[in-house]
Design an enzyme around this catalytic site. Sequence first.
Site, PDB file in Angstrom:
ATOM      1  N   GLN A   1      -0.307   7.077  -8.047  1.00  0.00           N
ATOM      2  CA  GLN A   1      -0.885   5.960  -7.309  1.00  0.00           C
ATOM      3  C   GLN A   1      -0.523   6.076  -5.835  1.00  0.00           C
ATOM      4  O   GLN A   1       0.602   6.429  -5.481  1.00  0.00           O
ATOM      5  CB  GLN A   1      -0.365   4.637  -7.893  1.00  0.00           C
ATOM      6  CG  GLN A   1      -1.070   3.386  -7.389  1.00  0.00           C
ATOM      7  CD  GLN A   1      -0.440   2.792  -6.134  1.00  0.00           C
ATOM      8  OE1 GLN A   1       0.670   3.146  -5.771  1.00  0.00           O
ATOM      9  NE2 GLN A   1      -1.147   1.889  -5.460  1.00  0.00           N
ATOM     10  N   SER A   2      -1.484   5.812  -4.946  1.00  0.00           N
ATOM     11  CA  SER A   2      -1.282   5.844  -3.495  1.00  0.00           C
ATOM     12  C   SER A   2      -0.785   7.224  -3.059  1.00  0.00           C
ATOM     13  O   SER A   2      -1.500   8.212  -3.253  1.00  0.00           O
ATOM     14  CB  SER A   2      -0.325   4.727  -3.085  1.00  0.00           C
ATOM     15  OG  SER A   2      -0.346   4.535  -1.686  1.00  0.00           O
ATOM     16  N   ALA A   3       0.413   7.339  -2.479  1.00  0.00           N
ATOM     17  CA  ALA A   3       0.921   8.668  -2.129  1.00  0.00           C
ATOM     18  C   ALA A   3       1.000   9.548  -3.371  1.00  0.00           C
ATOM     19  O   ALA A   3       0.824  10.774  -3.291  1.00  0.00           O
ATOM     20  CB  ALA A   3       2.284   8.560  -1.460  1.00  0.00           C
TER      21      ALA A   3
END
Length: 523
Positions: free
Chosen positions: A222-224
């Site tokens: 998730q995200s990074a």
Amino acid sequence: MDLFSLIACCVVLFDLFPIASAALYNTVIQTNYGPVQGYPAFNSSPTGNLTNWKDITVWKGIPFAATTAGQNRFKPPQAAESWNSTLLARSWGNVCPSATSDSDYTIDEDCLNLNIWSAANSTDAKLPVVMWSYPAASTAADALFDGGGMANKGVVYVNYNYRTGSFGWLALPELSEERYAETGYNSSGNWGMLDQFAALKWIHVNIEAFGGDPDHITVMGQSAGSAATYHILNSPLTEGLIVGAIIESGVRDPHDPLCTSLAEGYATLDASLSVGVEYIEGLNISTLAELRELPMDDLVTSMGTNFMATLDHYALPATYLETLLNGSANNVPVMTGNTKDESGASYGLNITVAEYLADINSTYSGNWTVEFLALYPANDSTTASGAYNSQWTDRSNVGTWLWSQLWATASTNPVYTYFWDHAPPGQDQGAHHESEINYVLNNLYDTDLPWEQEDYVIAAKMNAYWVNFIKTGNPNGGDLTQWNATNTSALVQHVGDGWGAIPAAPAEKVALYKAWFDSLVAY
């Protein structure tokens, strides 16, 4: 004690303690570096949907590479030193510097370690495997990323630590010279990305001993962590090692300017080298040898520089647009999507019409301003706040849907796109960035929020979709609402406060965003 009392006593003990022969925590597991032993993930039944908790073993802090300190600093991960005595894997490993400032963790450059949750009853179970990559400023030890809920459903779950900040992404001319001598590529930076690849390769070599199938690994983040997943999906250095990818809050149309600033951002090699030279000048040193001698804390306290991945044509082989048009290294099914209140949208926003107009004029300049205001009008604070959030949410949904259409240019595998809109209880950020993670991993038991019955119901459904995808490359199965692969009808899957196919946005807004993206330079 009579016979009936003895039997009753045994029944009580059976309920309280897992049977040793039914799990792997009493088995010494042999890895390519040395033997390890895990322990029961749960001592009692956790709150929620876990039915196989007695079988789940967890191993914590297993090294997958050597320390990154000293002469290993700013190098690809090196092989760990082997050990002969059994590693009792009961404690979290060190956290990489700059990942978190939480004093509960030991921060050290000897941080390339991983954790495994498995409910396998034998080492030859060949269960599907998922590798989780965490978002920025996190660590594999964070309770939000606990793997018991996944293991409960017959998935071997692995998370790991990787380098970030200067430790993970610094590029320098001297480093490029080193890498050219080793690889023949003028590559620099991307140390954190190479950590991610090394963790995957360790899993591929070792996971069978933990009951996993080395030929059935899905990567997920998730995200990074979604950027890490995307890099694994695209890189020739990981070709053939995965069967699927789950990219949460990560991909969008490569023409979207947000691509340069959000988690998936990267810089050219020249730009990264310039940032690196300026960075070491600020440390009052001029050579790589001096940089490797500095104390860790000197680099941690100099983290203001915006380090990111580098387009080096080695680990990161091509631009995102080129990868979509020409095909990624791993042609596998993909699941991806967004949450309602992220990437510009903020729950509870209260802005004036003037503030809204200023933002629209700066974001969609020229003739585009009139067209966006026609579809996102505002005449007071309430409508301005709603329109502001709506255009950011639509931009993410439409951008991700358009990414899926570009993916189809060269890929023969489907993309399953979702939109999450459930706000967890006990917080005021709405369906915020990261808010789906507890539900996806079905680990509400390990996070201190005032969960309600509906949250457990939602978690069971979300986890079921994700588990199905990890097992089969398709989220559908059982009594779940049908989730169709993304196609030209611009439908995505609503998950959270509703279930089923919905438009990424109204047709006229999809068309407007497509036209605007097409007018911009691709990333």
